[in-house]
Design a protein around this motif. Structure first.
Motif, mmCIF file in Angstrom:
data_model
loop_
_atom_site.group_PDB
_atom_site.id
_atom_site.type_symbol
_atom_site.label_atom_id
_atom_site.label_comp_id
_atom_site.label_asym_id
_atom_site.label_seq_id
_atom_site.Cartn_x
_atom_site.Cartn_y
_atom_site.Cartn_z
ATOM 1 N N THR A 183 151.138 -32.832 -19.478
ATOM 2 C CA THR A 183 152.449 -32.675 -20.104
ATOM 3 C C THR A 183 152.441 -33.233 -21.527
ATOM 4 O O THR A 183 153.019 -32.646 -22.450
ATOM 5 N N TYR A 184 151.792 -34.350 -21.704
ATOM 6 C CA TYR A 184 151.700 -34.981 -23.030
ATOM 7 C C TYR A 184 150.219 -35.120 -23.415
ATOM 8 O O TYR A 184 149.574 -34.134 -23.718
ATOM 9 N N ASP A 185 149.693 -36.309 -23.353
ATOM 10 C CA ASP A 185 148.288 -36.561 -23.677
ATOM 11 C C ASP A 185 147.503 -36.738 -22.386
ATOM 12 O O ASP A 185 147.843 -37.593 -21.551
ATOM 13 N N VAL A 186 146.454 -35.949 -22.208
ATOM 14 C CA VAL A 186 145.729 -35.933 -20.940
ATOM 15 C C VAL A 186 145.085 -37.285 -20.652
ATOM 16 O O VAL A 186 145.196 -37.820 -19.530
ATOM 17 N N ALA A 187 144.409 -37.849 -21.609
ATOM 18 C CA ALA A 187 143.702 -39.118 -21.363
ATOM 19 C C ALA A 187 144.681 -40.224 -20.976
ATOM 20 O O ALA A 187 144.427 -41.015 -20.040
ATOM 21 N N VAL A 240 144.132 -34.716 -9.727
ATOM 22 C CA VAL A 240 144.866 -34.477 -10.959
ATOM 23 C C VAL A 240 144.764 -32.994 -11.269
ATOM 24 O O VAL A 240 143.770 -32.345 -10.938
ATOM 25 N N ARG A 241 145.828 -32.449 -11.887
ATOM 26 C CA ARG A 241 145.827 -31.024 -12.223
ATOM 27 C C ARG A 241 145.911 -30.852 -13.721
ATOM 28 O O ARG A 241 146.728 -31.491 -14.387
ATOM 29 N N ILE A 242 145.064 -29.963 -14.247
ATOM 30 C CA ILE A 242 145.055 -29.610 -15.666
ATOM 31 C C ILE A 242 145.508 -28.164 -15.782
ATOM 32 O O ILE A 242 144.908 -27.273 -15.169
ATOM 33 N N ASP A 243 146.547 -27.918 -16.575
ATOM 34 C CA ASP A 243 147.153 -26.598 -16.638
ATOM 35 C C ASP A 243 147.120 -25.983 -18.036
ATOM 36 O O ASP A 243 147.737 -24.950 -18.272
ATOM 37 N N SER A 244 146.402 -26.588 -18.971
ATOM 38 C CA SER A 244 146.349 -26.023 -20.318
ATOM 39 C C SER A 244 145.166 -26.607 -21.075
ATOM 40 O O SER A 244 144.540 -27.566 -20.625
ATOM 41 N N ILE A 297 139.679 -32.812 -9.213
ATOM 42 C CA ILE A 297 140.258 -32.152 -10.383
ATOM 43 C C ILE A 297 140.603 -30.708 -10.014
ATOM 44 O O ILE A 297 139.744 -29.941 -9.567
ATOM 45 N N VAL A 298 141.865 -30.366 -10.197
ATOM 46 C CA VAL A 298 142.351 -29.011 -9.958
ATOM 47 C C VAL A 298 142.700 -28.393 -11.312
ATOM 48 O O VAL A 298 143.358 -29.031 -12.135
ATOM 49 N N VAL A 299 142.252 -27.154 -11.546
ATOM 50 C CA VAL A 299 142.599 -26.476 -12.793
ATOM 51 C C VAL A 299 143.389 -25.213 -12.495
ATOM 52 O O VAL A 299 143.156 -24.526 -11.498
ATOM 53 N N THR A 300 144.351 -24.936 -13.375
ATOM 54 C CA THR A 300 145.142 -23.709 -13.286
ATOM 55 C C THR A 300 145.117 -23.061 -14.668
ATOM 56 O O THR A 300 144.110 -23.105 -15.340
ATOM 57 N N SER A 301 146.184 -22.408 -15.114
ATOM 58 C CA SER A 301 146.297 -21.847 -16.460
ATOM 59 C C SER A 301 145.652 -20.474 -16.617
ATOM 60 O O SER A 301 144.551 -20.342 -17.173
ATOM 61 N N ASP A 302 146.313 -19.438 -16.106
ATOM 62 C CA ASP A 302 145.920 -18.030 -16.334
ATOM 63 C C ASP A 302 144.450 -17.764 -16.022
ATOM 64 O O ASP A 302 143.742 -17.112 -16.797
ATOM 65 N N LEU A 303 143.992 -18.221 -14.897
ATOM 66 C CA LEU A 303 142.599 -18.000 -14.507
ATOM 67 C C LEU A 303 142.411 -16.593 -13.950
ATOM 68 O O LEU A 303 143.301 -16.009 -13.349
ATOM 69 N N ASP A 304 141.221 -16.047 -14.153
ATOM 70 C CA ASP A 304 140.771 -14.854 -13.453
ATOM 71 C C ASP A 304 139.333 -15.094 -13.023
ATOM 72 O O ASP A 304 138.818 -16.212 -13.159
#
Length: 442
Positions: A239-243, A260-264, A288-295
Motif C-alpha cells: 500500500t505504501y513502502d514495501v520494505a 505477505v502479498r505483493i500486488d504491484s 510470499i504471494v504475488v498478484t497483479s494482472d498475472l497470466d
C-alpha cells in the motif's frame, strides 16, 4: 437441483430460455413437416484451437448435465413465448411436455481435446436435440476456454498453488462458472464464495488496500487483521513502502506470520528483496504471494523467484485472451425416414470458407506409442480398430433421458492431470505452436 445450484438468478425457473429464437422456430417448422420426430445425431466440436494453443481442455460437462435436466418449459416461460408470438399453439403444447429422453455421450470432463474431437454427442429426435444447442455451446465454450487457460497457468506455476481472484473482472454468474473450470484446470482455490458454496471449492481471501487505507496507520491495520484472523493471515504489504510494511508486519505478527502479498511493482525484484528481508527478520517460514494482472507468461517469468503462490484474475476469467473455444453443434446424422428402425444417414454442411464438417456419428480414440505417450487423436465413423477399443474417449453421460455421467469435481481435476501427462512434452510449452497431436480420420 434448484436454480440457485445452477448459478441462475432465483427468478429464472429453468434453463429453457437459454436458447436462440431460431431453435424454436426450426422446431415449429419441423413439427409441421414431420421431420421433428426423426432420430438425429448432433456433435459438438471445434474446427481449430485458439492461435498457438497446443491442446484444449473439456470443462463444463457437469453444468451441461444440470442444464439438460432443468430444461423445462413451465407456465411462465410458455406465457412469454405466447405473448411474444415466438411459436404457434401446437408448438407451445409440444414444449409444455418437453423432457430430453435421448442419449448423450462425450469426452469426460477434464480430458484434453483437439480440432475435430467430438467432445459431445447428443442423440434423440431432431426436436428434442436441436433446442439444446445454445445452452450446451454457451457452457462448453466458456468453461473449456477458462480450463485451458488455467491448465497453461498450472503448467507454468509447477507445484506452486494458484488462486482464482477473477470474480470482479467478469459477469457475476460467469465468475462462478469460471472458478469451477479453473479448479478443473489446476487452480487450488477461489476468492468467490458462491463457487465455494455451489461446488465445494476451497475459498481464500484476507484484505484489500482499502482495509489499510481506512486505518490511521499501516501498523494499526496489520494489528487489527492479526488480532482478528490470527498470525497465520496474509498481510498486504504494497500500500505504501514495501520494505517498511514487511518490517511492520513481522513486528506485529512475529515470525509466525503466514504470508505477505505483493500486488504491484516489479514482482521479480520485489519477491527477492522481500524474501531476503523476511529471512533476515527471522520469518523464514512466512510465504510470499504475488498478484497483479498475472497470466501464464508472467507466472513463467517468476519461476526462479522466491514466490510461494499466485493469485490470478483478469487473464483467467477471459481465457487468457481466448474467451471462447469456438465450438459448434452440428447435425451429423439423421434417420432415413420417420420409421423407428430407419437407418442413420450421414449429413454434413458443405460450404466454402473452411466451415465444412464431416458427417456421420463418430467415435474417438487416442493412440499411444510404445512408451505410453499419446501420438494421435483418431476419429472415425466406421468399425473401431481392435487396437483402439480400450483407448476410446467418449463415455455415456445420459441414457434415455436419465443422467448417468455425474461425478465429483475432483475426478475431473485428477483426470486432467493424468490426460495432460500422457501428451508429448511439447504440450507444456507456452510458445506459439500447432496442436501437439495430429488428428487422423478413419
Amino acid at each position: 437441483m434448484s436454480t440457485a445450484d445452477l448459478g441462475l438468478p432465483v427468478d429464472v425457473p429453468s434453463t429453457a430460455l437459454f436458447t436462440d429464437r431460431y431453435e424454436l422456430t426450426m422446431l415449429q417448422a419441423a413439427l409441421r413437416s414431420g421431420a421433428a420426430h426423426r432420430r438425429s445425431v448432433f456433435e459438438t466440436f471445434t474446427r481449430r484451437l485458439p492461435e498457438g494453443r497446443r491442446y484444449g481442455v473439456v470443462a463444463g460437462t457437469g453444468r451441461v448435465l444440470d442444464a439438460v435436466e432443468n430444461f423445462r418449459f413451465d407456465g411462465a416461460v410458455l406465457d412469454f413465448l405466447a405473448r411474444e408470438s415466438v411459436v404457434d399453439d401446437p408448438t407451445l403444447e409440444w414444449l409444455a411436455g418437453y423432457r430430453f429422453t435421448g442419449d448423450i455421450w462425450g469426452y469426460p470432463e477434464g480430458e484434453v481435446y483437439f480440432p475435430g474431437s467430438p467432445v459431445l454427442r447428443v442423440e434423440g429426435s431432431f426436436a428434442e436435440a436441436v433446442v439444446l444447442e445454445t445452452v450446451i455451446l454457451s457452457i462448453l465454450n466458456h468453461d473449456s476456454a477458462i480450463a485451458a487457460a488455467a491448465s497453461r497457468m498450472a503448467v507454468a506455476a509447477g507445484d506452486r498453488p494458484l488462486m482464482d481472484m477473477g470474480a470482479r473482472r467478469t459477469h457475476e454468474l460467469a465468475a462462478v462458472a469460471a472458478s469451477r473450470a479453473a479448479y478443473i484446470g489446476g487452480f487450488r482455490s477461489s476468492s468467490n464464495l458462491a463457487a465455494g458454496f455451489r461446488y465445494g471449492l476451497p475459498t481464500i481471501g484476507t484484505s484489500a488496500h482499502a482495509f489499510t487505507l481506512v486505518h490511521d496507520t499501516e501498523r494499526d491495520a496489520f494489528t487489527a487483521q492479526v488480532e482478528s484472523l490470527g498470525r497465520g493471515t496474509t498481510l498486504l504489504v504494497d500500500t505504501y513502502d514495501v520494505a517498511t510494511a514487511v518490517r511492520t508486519a513481522v513486528e506485529v505478527a512475529g515470525p509466525e506470520l503466514g504470508s505477505v502479498r505483493i500486488d504491484s511493482g516489479d514482482l521479480l525484484l520485489l519477491a527477492h528483496r522481500v524474501r531476503q528481508q523476511l529471512d533476515d527478520l527471522g520469518a523464514r517460514q512466512t510465504k510470499i504471494v504475488v498478484t497483479s494482472d498475472l497470466d501464464e507468461y508472467a507466472i513463467a517469468s517468476l519461476a526462479s523467484a522466491p514466490v510461494d503462490a499466485y493469485g490470478v484474475g483478469t487473464a483467467l476469467v477471459t481465457g487468457s485472451g481466448n474467451p471462447t473455444c469456438s465450438m459448434v453443434y452440428k447435425l451429423v446424422a439423421r434417420a432415413a425416414s420417420d420409421a423407428p428402425d430407419a437407418p442413420l444417414v450421414p449429413v454434413a454442411k458443405k460450404a466454402v470458407g473452411g466451415k465444412t464438417s464431416v458427417g456421420g456419428r463418430k467415435w474417438a480414440a487416442r493412440r499411444l506409442d510404445e512408451e505410453g505417450v499419446a501420438e494421435a487423436e483418431v476419429i472415425g465413423t466406421g468399425e473401431i480398430p481392435p487396437e483402439l477399443r480400450d483407448r476410446l474417449l467418449q463415455v455415456p453421460l445420459v441414457h434415455k433421458g436419465e443422467i448417468t455421467g455425474r461425478e465429483p469435481l475432483a475426478a475431473a481435476r485428477d483426470r486432467h492431470v493424468q490426460s495432460r501427462a500422457l501428451l508429448p512434452l511439447s504440450a507444456t510449452q507456452l510458445s506459439q505452436g500447432d496442436p501437439v497431436l495430429p488428428v487422423e480420420t478413419r
